[in-house]
Design an enzyme around this catalytic site. Structure first.
Site, PDB file in Angstrom:
ATOM      1  N   CYS A  40      34.940  40.485  36.783  1.00  0.00           N
ATOM      2  CA  CYS A  40      36.349  40.854  36.976  1.00  0.00           C
ATOM      3  C   CYS A  40      36.652  42.173  36.270  1.00  0.00           C
ATOM      4  CB  CYS A  40      37.201  39.717  36.405  1.00  0.00           C
ATOM      5  SG  CYS A  40      38.949  40.049  36.240  1.00  0.00           S
ATOM      6  N   HIS A  41      37.738  42.834  36.678  1.00  0.00           N
ATOM      7  CA  HIS A  41      38.171  44.077  36.022  1.00  0.00           C
ATOM      8  C   HIS A  41      38.376  43.908  34.520  1.00  0.00           C
ATOM      9  CE1 HIS A  41      39.064  46.004  39.941  1.00  0.00           C
ATOM     10  NE2 HIS A  41      38.848  47.085  39.237  1.00  0.00           N
ATOM     11  N   THR A  42      38.787  42.720  34.106  1.00  0.00           N
ATOM     12  CA  THR A  42      39.044  42.507  32.682  1.00  0.00           C
ATOM     13  C   THR A  42      37.744  42.578  31.875  1.00  0.00           C
ATOM     14  OG1 THR A  42      40.831  41.084  33.391  1.00  0.00           O
ATOM     15  CG2 THR A  42      40.298  41.014  31.074  1.00  0.00           C
ATOM     16  N   HIS A  62      34.584  35.413  32.358  1.00  0.00           N
ATOM     17  CA  HIS A  62      35.657  34.426  32.186  1.00  0.00           C
ATOM     18  C   HIS A  62      36.034  33.791  33.521  1.00  0.00           C
ATOM     19  CE1 HIS A  62      37.522  38.215  33.300  1.00  0.00           C
ATOM     20  NE2 HIS A  62      38.474  37.498  33.861  1.00  0.00           N
ATOM     21  N   GLU A  63      35.179  33.957  34.540  1.00  0.00           N
ATOM     22  CA  GLU A  63      35.543  33.485  35.883  1.00  0.00           C
ATOM     23  C   GLU A  63      34.384  32.647  36.430  1.00  0.00           C
ATOM     24  OE1 GLU A  63      37.953  36.130  38.850  1.00  0.00           O
ATOM     25  OE2 GLU A  63      35.872  36.224  39.479  1.00  0.00           O
ATOM     26  N   CYS A  92      46.698  22.570  26.425  1.00  0.00           N
ATOM     27  CA  CYS A  92      46.505  21.487  25.441  1.00  0.00           C
ATOM     28  C   CYS A  92      47.472  20.336  25.680  1.00  0.00           C
ATOM     29  CB  CYS A  92      46.639  22.019  24.013  1.00  0.00           C
ATOM     30  SG  CYS A  92      48.347  22.362  23.510  1.00  0.00           S
ATOM     31  N   CYS A  95      51.287  21.792  22.545  1.00  0.00           N
ATOM     32  CA  CYS A  95      51.931  22.867  21.779  1.00  0.00           C
ATOM     33  C   CYS A  95      53.333  23.144  22.355  1.00  0.00           C
ATOM     34  CB  CYS A  95      51.078  24.136  21.774  1.00  0.00           C
ATOM     35  SG  CYS A  95      51.057  25.047  23.342  1.00  0.00           S
ATOM     36  N   CYS A  98      53.104  24.555  25.878  1.00  0.00           N
ATOM     37  CA  CYS A  98      52.772  23.581  26.931  1.00  0.00           C
ATOM     38  C   CYS A  98      53.947  22.645  27.207  1.00  0.00           C
ATOM     39  CB  CYS A  98      51.539  22.773  26.545  1.00  0.00           C
ATOM     40  SG  CYS A  98      49.981  23.636  26.854  1.00  0.00           S
ATOM     41  N   CYS A 106      49.678  28.486  26.900  1.00  0.00           N
ATOM     42  CA  CYS A 106      49.271  27.610  25.795  1.00  0.00           C
ATOM     43  C   CYS A 106      48.765  28.451  24.629  1.00  0.00           C
ATOM     44  CB  CYS A 106      48.160  26.668  26.273  1.00  0.00           C
ATOM     45  SG  CYS A 106      47.428  25.646  24.977  1.00  0.00           S
ATOM     46  N   ARG A 110      44.889  30.269  20.563  1.00  0.00           N
ATOM     47  CA  ARG A 110      45.002  31.699  20.872  1.00  0.00           C
ATOM     48  C   ARG A 110      44.360  32.593  19.803  1.00  0.00           C
ATOM     49  NH1 ARG A 110      43.950  35.333  22.677  1.00  0.00           N
ATOM     50  NH2 ARG A 110      45.037  37.256  23.120  1.00  0.00           N
ATOM     51  N   CYS A 169      39.880  33.050  37.773  1.00  0.00           N
ATOM     52  CA  CYS A 169      40.741  34.180  37.388  1.00  0.00           C
ATOM     53  C   CYS A 169      41.468  34.770  38.599  1.00  0.00           C
ATOM     54  CB  CYS A 169      39.960  35.256  36.642  1.00  0.00           C
ATOM     55  SG  CYS A 169      40.972  36.665  36.161  1.00  0.00           S
ATOM     56  N   ARG A 363      34.908  41.295  45.259  1.00  0.00           N
ATOM     57  CA  ARG A 363      34.396  40.479  44.168  1.00  0.00           C
ATOM     58  C   ARG A 363      32.892  40.330  44.285  1.00  0.00           C
ATOM     59  NH1 ARG A 363      37.233  40.628  40.612  1.00  0.00           N
ATOM     60  NH2 ARG A 363      38.180  38.821  39.633  1.00  0.00           N
TER      61      ARG A 363
HETATM   62  N1  APR Z   1      49.652  53.525  44.864  1.00  0.00           N
HETATM   63  C1  APR Z   1      49.253  52.565  45.735  1.00  0.00           C
HETATM   64  N2  APR Z   1      48.064  51.945  45.653  1.00  0.00           N
HETATM   65  C2  APR Z   1      47.226  52.290  44.659  1.00  0.00           C
HETATM   66  C3  APR Z   1      47.568  53.289  43.720  1.00  0.00           C
HETATM   67  C4  APR Z   1      48.845  53.926  43.856  1.00  0.00           C
HETATM   68  N3  APR Z   1      49.249  54.867  43.017  1.00  0.00           N
HETATM   69  N4  APR Z   1      46.542  53.406  42.846  1.00  0.00           N
HETATM   70  C5  APR Z   1      45.608  52.528  43.219  1.00  0.00           C
HETATM   71  N5  APR Z   1      46.005  51.845  44.322  1.00  0.00           N
HETATM   72  C6  APR Z   1      45.288  50.788  45.038  1.00  0.00           C
HETATM   73  C7  APR Z   1      43.806  51.031  45.216  1.00  0.00           C
HETATM   74  O1  APR Z   1      43.540  51.802  46.373  1.00  0.00           O
HETATM   75  C8  APR Z   1      43.250  49.600  45.337  1.00  0.00           C
HETATM   76  O2  APR Z   1      43.207  49.165  46.680  1.00  0.00           O
HETATM   77  O3  APR Z   1      45.365  49.612  44.257  1.00  0.00           O
HETATM   78  C9  APR Z   1      44.262  48.751  44.574  1.00  0.00           C
HETATM   79  C10 APR Z   1      43.698  48.159  43.257  1.00  0.00           C
HETATM   80  O4  APR Z   1      42.713  47.269  43.587  1.00  0.00           O
HETATM   81  P1  APR Z   1      41.432  46.952  42.661  1.00  0.00           P
HETATM   82  O5  APR Z   1      40.964  48.213  42.026  1.00  0.00           O
HETATM   83  O6  APR Z   1      40.494  46.140  43.482  1.00  0.00           O
HETATM   84  O7  APR Z   1      42.034  46.066  41.466  1.00  0.00           O
HETATM   85  P2  APR Z   1      42.315  44.483  41.363  1.00  0.00           P
HETATM   86  O8  APR Z   1      41.073  43.760  41.034  1.00  0.00           O
HETATM   87  O9  APR Z   1      43.075  44.021  42.535  1.00  0.00           O
HETATM   88  O10 APR Z   1      43.232  44.469  40.071  1.00  0.00           O
HETATM   89  C11 APR Z   1      44.479  45.155  40.041  1.00  0.00           C
HETATM   90  O11 APR Z   1      45.176  43.804  38.194  1.00  0.00           O
HETATM   91  O12 APR Z   1      43.744  42.481  36.963  1.00  0.00           O
HETATM   92  C12 APR Z   1      44.443  43.644  36.985  1.00  0.00           C
HETATM   93  O13 APR Z   1      43.186  45.118  35.592  1.00  0.00           O
HETATM   94  C13 APR Z   1      43.502  44.822  36.921  1.00  0.00           C
HETATM   95  O14 APR Z   1      45.259  46.273  36.612  1.00  0.00           O
HETATM   96  C14 APR Z   1      44.318  45.849  37.577  1.00  0.00           C
HETATM   97  C15 APR Z   1      45.081  45.119  38.681  1.00  0.00           C
HETATM   98 ZN    ZN Z   2      39.847  38.043  35.094  1.00  0.00          ZN
END
Ligand code: APR
Ligand code: ZN
Length: 368
Positions: A40-42, A62-63, A92, A95, A98, A106, A110, A169, A363
């Protein structure tokens, strides 16, 4: 015992596949064999070094989804052989959080979770005698991992691990934001900023609850095909639209009933609020903005009835709601298969990060 895991030794460096030692579960803890995990992006955010809470060496991830192998003393809700999804937001059921009807956050473990430790303040992972930190209380980039009982959702046994791991996630974050946090009513007009993995899950959540228009906003038109397949009714490319807010107002007869920011950009967060309908439109922030960034708008936007809020883990109470989302998938109400664009073994996990950074994957899933 010993287990294979991808270890993050330092920020900005690729993960390294190692054989690490894992201590068995202590009271209230559960040993889980992870069968599959999403990337994931995180995880990438923490690995980059930008995450203020990030610490190394650690086992990220985490997924995941897996099977209970051993339970510690006092564990009542799980037994060996149960199928589970790890929860970075535990439940939990005791808390203040929850017990409050308005939040899923929760707080019972943390502080230790944020430090990369189990609730007793220690780590179960070691390499060459030195402790390795846990991550988000999950560490699913390890074939075996230990979690607190309250951080595991028990799921049905016929659900495929390589698909439902994504519910740990991304799926829940998007679909849940619609169903549990915004509580979008049938017939609502919904605008989704960002058509990545999160945005597509918001779109299919909106379709599932019976939204009217589902308008996608993205600067990358290659996202349109899949977004339509997931329920998007209209698309706006801000780069080709002189006035984005006006275009949304026109399509929605005065503004969105709900908008969702799934990019993590403070400028689009403002647009997402300001495209909402006067009097009642609600904008939900899901995207994570960079450290230290701030949002702004004219306060009159709120005085005149628009609502600005956020959503974490889709408002889901993990042990209660995650099994329901697994049912939605198994009943064909939501599509996960078409969002999993790549699969690979643990040895190739760094490729999953490359595919994410290049925007090629929605993904990637690692199968153990
Ligand atoms: N305007 C419109 N669309 C945009 C812009 C913008 N300025 N900038 C980026 N995008 C689009 C991208 O083209 C892409 O399709 O936003 C989309 C983002 O998708 P992903 O990069 O796949 O990200 P995603 O996994 O969906 O997560 C998005 O959520 O979990 C958080 O950290 C993650 O902040 C991120 C967000
Ligand atoms: Zn995540």
């Amino acid at each position: 015992m010993e287990t294979r895991a991808a270890v993050a030794f330092k920020a900005g460096q690729p993960l390294s596949i190692e054989t690490v030692t894992l201590d068995g579960p202590r009271p209230g803890e559960v040993l889980v064999e992870i069968k599959a995990t999403g990337v994931c992006h995180t995880d990438a955010f923490t690995l980059s070094g930008d995450d203020p809470e990030g610490a190394f060496p650690a086992i990220l991830g985490h997924e995941g989804a897996g099977v209970v192998v051993e339970v510690g003393e006092g564990v009542k809700s799980l037994k060996v052989g149960d199928h589970v999804i790890p929860l970075y937001t535990p439940e939990c059921r005791e808390c203040d959080y929850c017990l409050h009807p308005k939040t899923n956050l929760c707080q019972s473990i943390r502080s230790t979770q944020g430090q990369g430790l189990m609730p007793d303040g220690t780590s179960r992972f070691k390499l060459n005698g030195e402790p390795i930190l846990h991550y988000m209380g999950c560490s699913t980039f390890s074939n075996y991992t230990v979690l607190p009982e309250i951080a595991l959702a028990k799921i049905r046994k016929d659900a495929p691990f390589d698909k439902v791991c994504y519910i740990g996630c991304g799926v829940t974050t998007g679909v849940g934001a619609v169903a549990f946090d915004a509580k979008v009513e049938p017939g609502s007009n919904v605008v989704v900023f960002g058509l990545g993995g999160i945005g597509l899950n918001v779109i299919q959540g909106a379709r599932m609850v019976g939204a009217n228009k589902i308008i996608g906003v993205d600067i990358n038109p290659s996202k349109v095909k899949l977004a339509k397949q997931f329920g998007m009714t209209d698309f706006i490319n801000p780069k080709e639209t002189p006035d984005l807010i006006e275009a949304i107002m026109d399509l929605t007869n005065g503004g969105a009933d709900y908008s969702f920011e799934c990019i993590g950009n403070v400028n689009t967060m403002r647009q997402a609020l300001e495209c909402c309908h006067k009097g009642w439109g609600e904008s939900i922030i899901i995207g994570v903005a960079g450290a230290g960034q701030e949002i702004s708008t004219r306060p009159f936007q709120l005085v005149t009835g628009r609502v600005w809020r956020g959503s974490a883990f889709g408002g889901a109470r993990g042990r209660t709601d995650v099994p329901k989302i697994v049912d939605w998938y198994m009943d064909g109400k939501i599509n996960i298969d078409d969002l999993i664009t790549h699969k690979m073994p643990l040895d190739d996990i760094n490729k999953a990060f490359d595919l994410m950074h290049s925007g090629e994957s929605i993904r990637s899933v690692i199968e153990f």
